[in-house]
Enzyme design. Structure first.
Site, PDB file in Angstrom:
ATOM      1  N   GLU A  46      62.924 -13.627  26.764  1.00 58.64           N
ATOM      2  CA  GLU A  46      62.439 -14.650  27.690  1.00 58.64           C
ATOM      3  C   GLU A  46      60.927 -14.502  27.831  1.00 58.64           C
ATOM      4  O   GLU A  46      60.397 -13.376  27.790  1.00 58.64           O
ATOM      5  CB  GLU A  46      63.100 -14.437  29.056  1.00 58.64           C
ATOM      6  CG  GLU A  46      62.556 -15.273  30.192  1.00 58.64           C
ATOM      7  CD  GLU A  46      63.080 -14.843  31.568  1.00 58.64           C
ATOM      8  OE1 GLU A  46      63.383 -13.638  31.750  1.00 58.64           O
ATOM      9  OE2 GLU A  46      63.228 -15.724  32.439  1.00 58.64           O
ATOM     10  N   LYS A 123      65.871 -23.033  31.362  1.00 55.71           N
ATOM     11  CA  LYS A 123      66.603 -22.146  32.262  1.00 55.71           C
ATOM     12  C   LYS A 123      67.110 -22.881  33.508  1.00 55.71           C
ATOM     13  O   LYS A 123      66.319 -23.485  34.247  1.00 55.71           O
ATOM     14  CB  LYS A 123      65.700 -20.985  32.675  1.00 55.71           C
ATOM     15  CG  LYS A 123      66.371 -19.896  33.491  1.00 55.71           C
ATOM     16  CD  LYS A 123      65.389 -18.754  33.710  1.00 55.71           C
ATOM     17  CE  LYS A 123      65.982 -17.601  34.478  1.00 55.71           C
ATOM     18  NZ  LYS A 123      64.985 -16.494  34.627  1.00 55.71           N
TER      19      LYS A 123
HETATM   20  N1  ING Z   1      65.153 -11.734  36.144  1.00 55.88           N
HETATM   21  C1  ING Z   1      66.202 -11.080  36.812  1.00 55.88           C
HETATM   22  C2  ING Z   1      67.565 -11.261  36.147  1.00 55.88           C
HETATM   23  O1  ING Z   1      68.386 -12.064  36.541  1.00 55.88           O
HETATM   24  C3  ING Z   1      67.346 -10.532  38.859  1.00 55.88           C
HETATM   25  C4  ING Z   1      66.276 -11.391  38.270  1.00 55.88           C
HETATM   26  C5  ING Z   1      67.383  -9.166  38.612  1.00 55.88           C
HETATM   27  C6  ING Z   1      68.311 -11.121  39.609  1.00 55.88           C
HETATM   28  C7  ING Z   1      68.416  -8.390  39.134  1.00 55.88           C
HETATM   29  C8  ING Z   1      69.354 -10.357  40.149  1.00 55.88           C
HETATM   30  C9  ING Z   1      69.399  -8.981  39.931  1.00 55.88           C
HETATM   31  O2  ING Z   1      67.807 -10.466  35.252  1.00 55.88           O
HETATM   32  C10 ING Z   1      65.040 -13.017  35.709  1.00 55.88           C
HETATM   33  N2  ING Z   1      63.892 -13.326  35.074  1.00 55.88           N
HETATM   34  O3  ING Z   1      65.907 -13.859  35.885  1.00 55.88           O
END
Ligand code: ING
Length: 308
Positions: A46, A123
């Site tokens: 990403e 996304k």
């Molecule tokens: N990053 C993280 C993901 O979903 C996140 C955000 C991390 C959400 C951990 C929940 C728990 O892997 C992105 N860019 O979506």
């Protein structure tokens, strides 16, 4: 046997000061490694061209626009497309897209072997928040900088297989895999930038975050009898750690390749697309087993409704 040799091109940290050109050079080094390994397809992370800028609060639109690409391919990425065409390797990678009519998406593209873009995904599941949050140890402003994707979850025929894409947080939502599973997807490609630290739960260790990431992708693979390739941008970006954990998962949910570092690293596996067939024609023969007359809430209700 319909074998596709897939290279997962995990990338290490990209600093705010790193140029697109320097990053593309790294992507081409990984592509060269993939060529030497006999890959047919390479999956990049990403937002592969820049640092994970949603960690910063930016309230000047021209500063925000700096992180976006106005066209693809463009001058900075042309060498990557040329190298992929020369190598006859299909690629997918993520980047921040600003459309001609001024819309902003967290996007990934898929090419054929001749570096023609045959698929675009934007996304859908944007985590985080849209305003500065002083309670967080760092920001996660994807809801500020991107609009939710408007293309759904398409599946394309490429390299004699049915392929789809999602991005990062999308991998945590079973609906994503099932939307593509109902189109016969055999390979789901995704990149992610996942902070090692939970900005709202400082004592959540990296082990749990790695577990949740792998659990999401292995479940999605098994429950839809599809290959899943999940590739990280990892490492320390301007002091902010991103976790690695890049994997290739087979249609039975087994991890068949795994990155061992947090830097630029290629993981390779020969993936037989026909390995999807048994699951799709027996336990996950959707047409024979699903009972859609009982699934209304999934498609009509966003949040929980308590009826007691
Ligand atoms: N990053 C993280 C993901 O979903 C996140 C955000 C991390 C959400 C951990 C929940 C728990 O892997 C992105 N860019 O979506």
């Amino acid at each position: 046997m319909r074998e596709i040799v897939i290279g997962g091109a995990q990338m290490g940290a990209i600093q705010k000061a790193d140029t697109r050109e320097a990053v593309v050079d790294r992507m081409i080094v990984l592509l060269d490694q993939a060529k030497a390994a006999g890959c047919d397809l390479v999956v990049y992370p990403e937002l592969a061209l820049t640092t994970f800028f949603p960690r910063w609060f930016i309230d000047n639109q021209s500063e925000v626009d700096f992180w976006f690409e106005n066209e693809m391919p463009n001058a900075a990425t042309a060498p990557l497309f040329a190298a992929a065409k020369k190598a006859q390797i299909a690629i997918s990678f993520g980047y921040a897209e600003r459309t001609q009519d001024g819309h902003y998406y967290n996007t990934s593209v898929l090419t054929d072997r001749d570096a023609n873009i045959i698929g675009t995904y934007r996304k859908v599941h944007l985590p985080g928040h849209s305003e500065y949050d002083p309670e967080r140890s760092f920001q996660h402003l994807e809801k500020r900088y991107f609009e939710p994707g408007n293309l759904g979850f398409p599946v394309w025929k490429n390299l004699n297989a049915r392929m789809g894409m999602c991005i990062c947080n999308d991998r945590r939502w079973p609906e994503v895999y099932r939307e593509m599973g109902l189109q016969g997807v055999e390979l789901v490609m995704l990149g992610y930038n996942t902070p090692t630290v939970n900005s709202q739960l400082s004592d959540e260790g990296i082990e749990q975050r790695l577990y949740h990431s792998e659990l999401s992708m292995t479940a999605g693979a098994y429950q839809n009898a599809t290959w899943v390739v999940g590739i990280a941008k990892a490492g320390l970006e301007d002091g902010h750690p991103l976790m690695a954990g890049s994997i290739i998962v087979d249609p039975n949910g087994y991890v068949v390749a795994r990155a061992s570092s947090e830097v630029d690293e290629l993981v390779v596996h020969a993936c037989d697309m026909d390995a999807c067939t048994f699951g799709k024609t027996t336990i996950f023969d959707f047409g024979r087993h699903r009972r859609i007359e009982h699934y209304q809430r999934i498609g009509t209700q966003a949040g929980v409704v308590i009826n007691d």
